[in-house]
Scaffold this active site. Structure first.
Site, PDB file in Angstrom:
ATOM      1  N   THR A  50      35.626  30.288  37.648  1.00 39.63           N
ATOM      2  CA  THR A  50      36.051  29.384  38.732  1.00 39.63           C
ATOM      3  C   THR A  50      35.859  30.112  40.070  1.00 39.63           C
ATOM      4  O   THR A  50      35.574  31.311  40.097  1.00 39.63           O
ATOM      5  CB  THR A  50      37.558  29.012  38.604  1.00 39.63           C
ATOM      6  OG1 THR A  50      38.324  30.224  38.544  1.00 39.63           O
ATOM      7  CG2 THR A  50      37.848  28.192  37.358  1.00 39.63           C
ATOM      8  N   GLY A  51      36.050  29.390  41.153  1.00 42.70           N
ATOM      9  CA  GLY A  51      36.108  29.979  42.486  1.00 42.70           C
ATOM     10  C   GLY A  51      34.924  30.854  42.844  1.00 42.70           C
ATOM     11  O   GLY A  51      33.764  30.513  42.564  1.00 42.70           O
ATOM     12  N   TYR A  52      35.238  32.003  43.445  1.00 45.04           N
ATOM     13  CA  TYR A  52      34.183  32.882  43.945  1.00 45.04           C
ATOM     14  C   TYR A  52      33.341  33.509  42.840  1.00 45.04           C
ATOM     15  O   TYR A  52      32.147  33.745  43.018  1.00 45.04           O
ATOM     16  CB  TYR A  52      34.799  33.979  44.819  1.00 45.04           C
ATOM     17  CG  TYR A  52      34.988  33.539  46.243  1.00 45.04           C
ATOM     18  CD1 TYR A  52      33.888  33.225  47.030  1.00 45.04           C
ATOM     19  CD2 TYR A  52      36.251  33.402  46.809  1.00 45.04           C
ATOM     20  CE1 TYR A  52      34.032  32.801  48.342  1.00 45.04           C
ATOM     21  CE2 TYR A  52      36.411  32.977  48.130  1.00 45.04           C
ATOM     22  CZ  TYR A  52      35.292  32.681  48.878  1.00 45.04           C
ATOM     23  OH  TYR A  52      35.416  32.262  50.168  1.00 45.04           O
ATOM     24  N   GLU A  74      40.131  31.685  29.773  1.00 44.62           N
ATOM     25  CA  GLU A  74      40.316  30.243  29.886  1.00 44.62           C
ATOM     26  C   GLU A  74      40.812  29.653  28.576  1.00 44.62           C
ATOM     27  O   GLU A  74      40.672  30.257  27.518  1.00 44.62           O
ATOM     28  CB  GLU A  74      38.990  29.592  30.307  1.00 44.62           C
ATOM     29  CG  GLU A  74      38.457  30.078  31.648  1.00 44.62           C
ATOM     30  CD  GLU A  74      39.347  29.696  32.836  1.00 44.62           C
ATOM     31  OE1 GLU A  74      40.189  28.799  32.692  1.00 44.62           O
ATOM     32  OE2 GLU A  74      39.203  30.324  33.907  1.00 44.62           O
ATOM     33  N   ASP A 110      41.109  38.589  27.740  1.00 40.54           N
ATOM     34  CA  ASP A 110      41.768  39.339  28.808  1.00 40.54           C
ATOM     35  C   ASP A 110      40.922  40.528  29.287  1.00 40.54           C
ATOM     36  O   ASP A 110      40.842  41.557  28.610  1.00 40.54           O
ATOM     37  CB  ASP A 110      43.126  39.813  28.272  1.00 40.54           C
ATOM     38  CG  ASP A 110      43.914  40.559  29.329  1.00 40.54           C
ATOM     39  OD1 ASP A 110      43.457  40.607  30.494  1.00 40.54           O
ATOM     40  OD2 ASP A 110      44.985  41.096  29.004  1.00 40.54           O
ATOM     41  N   ALA A 139      41.298  37.019  39.571  1.00 37.13           N
ATOM     42  CA  ALA A 139      42.545  36.763  40.299  1.00 37.13           C
ATOM     43  C   ALA A 139      43.567  36.354  39.256  1.00 37.13           C
ATOM     44  O   ALA A 139      43.350  35.392  38.525  1.00 37.13           O
ATOM     45  CB  ALA A 139      42.358  35.662  41.332  1.00 37.13           C
ATOM     46  N   TYR A 234      50.084  37.454  53.845  1.00 39.99           N
ATOM     47  CA  TYR A 234      48.853  37.886  53.189  1.00 39.99           C
ATOM     48  C   TYR A 234      48.546  39.369  53.469  1.00 39.99           C
ATOM     49  O   TYR A 234      48.908  40.231  52.704  1.00 39.99           O
ATOM     50  CB  TYR A 234      47.648  36.969  53.528  1.00 39.99           C
ATOM     51  CG  TYR A 234      46.597  37.161  52.465  1.00 39.99           C
ATOM     52  CD1 TYR A 234      46.488  36.288  51.392  1.00 39.99           C
ATOM     53  CD2 TYR A 234      45.778  38.304  52.466  1.00 39.99           C
ATOM     54  CE1 TYR A 234      45.585  36.530  50.360  1.00 39.99           C
ATOM     55  CE2 TYR A 234      44.889  38.557  51.439  1.00 39.99           C
ATOM     56  CZ  TYR A 234      44.791  37.663  50.400  1.00 39.99           C
ATOM     57  OH  TYR A 234      43.911  37.908  49.386  1.00 39.99           O
ATOM     58  N   THR A 274      41.098  27.432  46.108  1.00 36.83           N
ATOM     59  CA  THR A 274      40.806  27.788  44.718  1.00 36.83           C
ATOM     60  C   THR A 274      42.150  27.745  43.997  1.00 36.83           C
ATOM     61  O   THR A 274      43.202  27.598  44.635  1.00 36.83           O
ATOM     62  CB  THR A 274      40.208  29.209  44.558  1.00 36.83           C
ATOM     63  OG1 THR A 274      41.198  30.161  44.922  1.00 36.83           O
ATOM     64  CG2 THR A 274      38.955  29.417  45.381  1.00 36.83           C
TER      65      THR A 274
HETATM   66  P1  NAI Z   1      40.118  31.822  40.899  1.00 35.73           P
HETATM   67  O1  NAI Z   1      41.524  31.608  40.452  1.00 35.73           O
HETATM   68  O2  NAI Z   1      39.287  30.642  41.196  1.00 35.73           O
HETATM   69  O3  NAI Z   1      39.314  32.700  39.798  1.00 35.73           O
HETATM   70  C1  NAI Z   1      39.897  33.714  39.060  1.00 35.73           C
HETATM   71  C2  NAI Z   1      39.001  34.118  37.913  1.00 35.73           C
HETATM   72  O4  NAI Z   1      39.633  35.209  37.233  1.00 35.73           O
HETATM   73  C3  NAI Z   1      38.779  33.036  36.839  1.00 35.73           C
HETATM   74  O5  NAI Z   1      37.459  33.115  36.366  1.00 35.73           O
HETATM   75  C4  NAI Z   1      39.741  33.443  35.725  1.00 35.73           C
HETATM   76  O6  NAI Z   1      39.358  33.022  34.421  1.00 35.73           O
HETATM   77  C5  NAI Z   1      39.638  34.950  35.850  1.00 35.73           C
HETATM   78  N1  NAI Z   1      40.768  35.660  35.236  1.00 35.73           N
HETATM   79  C6  NAI Z   1      42.071  35.618  35.571  1.00 35.73           C
HETATM   80  N2  NAI Z   1      42.786  36.440  34.763  1.00 35.73           N
HETATM   81  C7  NAI Z   1      41.898  37.012  33.914  1.00 35.73           C
HETATM   82  C8  NAI Z   1      41.998  37.937  32.855  1.00 35.73           C
HETATM   83  N3  NAI Z   1      43.173  38.472  32.505  1.00 35.73           N
HETATM   84  N4  NAI Z   1      40.878  38.252  32.169  1.00 35.73           N
HETATM   85  C9  NAI Z   1      39.670  37.706  32.481  1.00 35.73           C
HETATM   86  N5  NAI Z   1      39.504  36.860  33.509  1.00 35.73           N
HETATM   87  C10 NAI Z   1      40.609  36.512  34.208  1.00 35.73           C
HETATM   88  O7  NAI Z   1      40.233  32.821  42.123  1.00 35.73           O
HETATM   89  P2  NAI Z   1      39.369  33.081  43.451  1.00 35.73           P
HETATM   90  O8  NAI Z   1      40.096  32.501  44.594  1.00 35.73           O
HETATM   91  O9  NAI Z   1      37.932  32.779  43.244  1.00 35.73           O
HETATM   92  O10 NAI Z   1      39.569  34.664  43.587  1.00 35.73           O
HETATM   93  C11 NAI Z   1      38.609  35.624  43.215  1.00 35.73           C
HETATM   94  C12 NAI Z   1      38.695  36.801  44.168  1.00 35.73           C
HETATM   95  O11 NAI Z   1      38.357  36.344  45.483  1.00 35.73           O
HETATM   96  C13 NAI Z   1      40.102  37.403  44.275  1.00 35.73           C
HETATM   97  O12 NAI Z   1      39.993  38.788  44.426  1.00 35.73           O
HETATM   98  C14 NAI Z   1      40.631  36.783  45.555  1.00 35.73           C
HETATM   99  O13 NAI Z   1      41.651  37.539  46.146  1.00 35.73           O
HETATM  100  C15 NAI Z   1      39.353  36.776  46.380  1.00 35.73           C
HETATM  101  N6  NAI Z   1      39.367  35.911  47.572  1.00 35.73           N
HETATM  102  C16 NAI Z   1      39.780  34.600  47.490  1.00 35.73           C
HETATM  103  C17 NAI Z   1      39.828  33.835  48.634  1.00 35.73           C
HETATM  104  C18 NAI Z   1      40.297  32.404  48.593  1.00 35.73           C
HETATM  105  O14 NAI Z   1      40.594  31.849  49.637  1.00 35.73           O
HETATM  106  N7  NAI Z   1      40.354  31.781  47.453  1.00 35.73           N
HETATM  107  C19 NAI Z   1      39.426  34.371  49.950  1.00 35.73           C
HETATM  108  C20 NAI Z   1      38.923  35.712  49.894  1.00 35.73           C
HETATM  109  C21 NAI Z   1      38.928  36.456  48.742  1.00 35.73           C
END
Ligand code: NAI
Length: 391
Positions: A50-52, A74, A110, A139, A234, A274
């Protein structure tokens, strides 16, 4: 099964398989419409569903022609429950990538555990050989330490003193004031353990020990800085401490990667909707005001636009442009003086009555729904769909 959104607070407990596929395919189309980049060819994405992380994986395959392995955590469908959005996204990505001729394999489990690391290394060796890009985009609200078995929870709290500011309930549109109590030292430490750089470096160590790092390897993790409005919760809050640790880890990793002429970067990305960012108090209201301003100025981007810009920055020139701390800045448009001035002016006046007009709550809600595969006009949500999808 007829699948509709079921929103509980800042999460949606259902996801739509076809809608998630539409979301993935739109991102693929965006990348295909952009200029191809000569960059990485064998890519491991940790946090890929998901997300980034998902956007990075899409941009790696469809923009750079890379074979990818993605790790995520997931939930598959079971007993009348839909799978999680990330599950459906991963299936849709794998189908599209394989149809286009790229290797696309995924591991669900995990990422913090030794077992999943070992399983991933085996798959990397078998399917990719040495990797030239590792994206770390996990995340998570908790982490079980692989050596001690102890589980740590991260918190989103200010440090030192209570923080009061405006926040919005994105479901009802009610703007209210929220006061958040400061974190204890233990909570700060735990947040660093969960969201800091330790697991990123453990991944790199495991890959190095298995001799799976290619010469010139790059590794990336994502961070956020943001404006004064969100600073207390933050950047100067618990999550900011974890990001400081993540950023320091990039420097340590770069030293370790010298023998490969490799580099570790943190990319500071834009605030976006996200599953993770919607859980942070105050931030969704900031995002909805930011979106309005950035759209008006023609600067609005989502995860996929950011991923494209990131790989252009990384691979298009002979040097990678960074700030004085060595970070790549994809938040440069968000942090532009005129953008922040406009958001600040709106922030001071925002109330429940004017939030729809001064902010872009509609876009926020649509983005949120689309994270779970809802809100796509090409999908008929009245039709029966099978929630059990596999590649
Ligand atoms: P998200 O929640 O969309 O994605 C998180 C991902 O981590 C998913 O693929 C999920 O399956 C995976 N995940 C979570 N726990 C896990 C585990 N135990 N084992 C394997 N996979 C696991 O999050 P998002 O927002 O894309 O965040 C990704 C990075 O980007 C983070 O470091 C966040 O701080 C950073 N970021 C996010 C921003 C935002 O506004 N959303 C802005 C700037 C940076």
């Amino acid at each position: 099964m007829i699948i509709k959104p079921k929103i509980r607070g800042f999460i949606c407990t259902t996801a739509h398989p076809e809608g998630c596929a539409a979301h993935v395919n739109r991102q693929i189309d965006y990348i295909k419409d952009n200029t191809a980049i000569q960059g990485a060819k064998k890519v491991l994405v940790i946090g890929a569903s998901t997300g980034y992380g998902l956007a990075s994986r899409i941009a790696a395959s469809f923009g750079m022609g890379a074979d990818t392995i993605g790790v995520s955590y997931e939930r598959p469908a079971s007993e009348g429950r839909t799978a999680s959005a990330g599950w459906y996204n991963t299936v849709a990505f794998e189908r599209a990538a394989r149809a286009a001729g790229y290797i696309a394999e995924s591991i669900n489990g995990d990422a913090f555990s030794h077992e999943i690391k070992q399983e991933t290394l085996k798959l990397v060796k078998e399917k990719l050989g040495k990797v030239d890009l590792i994206v770390y985009s996990v995340a998570s609200p908790r982490r079980t330490h692989p050596d001690t078995g102890e589980t740590f929870n991260s918190v989103l709290k200010p440090i030192g003193q209570p923080f009061t500011n405006k926040t919005v309930n994105t479901n009802t549109g009610v703007v209210s004031e929220i006061t958040l109590e400061p974190a204890t030292q233990e909570e700060i430490d735990n947040t660093i353990t969960v969201m800091g750089g330790e697991d990123w470096s453990l991944w790199l160590k495991a890959l190095e020990e298995a001799d799976l790092l290619a010469d010139g390897v790059t590794t990336l993790a994502y961070s956020y800085i943001g404006p004064e409005i969100t600073e207390a919760i933050y950047r100067k809050g618990t999550i900011g401490q974890a990001k400081n640790d993540l950023e320091a880890t990039a420097h340590t990793l770069t030293k370790q990667l010298e023998r490969y002429q490799g580099k570790a970067y943190v990319s500071v990305n834009k605030a976006l909707v996200t599953q993770s960012s919607s859980a942070i108090p105050v931030v969704p209201l900031y995002i909805s005001l930011l979106f309005k301003v950035m759209k008006e100025k023609g600067l609005h981007e989502g995860c996929i636009e950011q991923a494209q810009r990131l790989f252009e920055k990384l691979y298009s020139g002979s040097t990678v442009e960074t700030d004085e701390e060595g970070r790549i800045r994809l938040d440069n448009w968000e942090m532009r003086e005129d953008v922040q001035q406009a958001v600040k002016a709106a922030w001071s006046e925002i109330t429940t009555e004017n939030v729809s007009e001064r902010g872009d709550l509609e876009q926020y809600r649509l983005d949120f729904l689309q994270l779970f595969g809802f809100g796509f006009e090409e999908i008929n949500y009245e039709l029966d769909v099978d929630p059990e999808v596999h590649v």
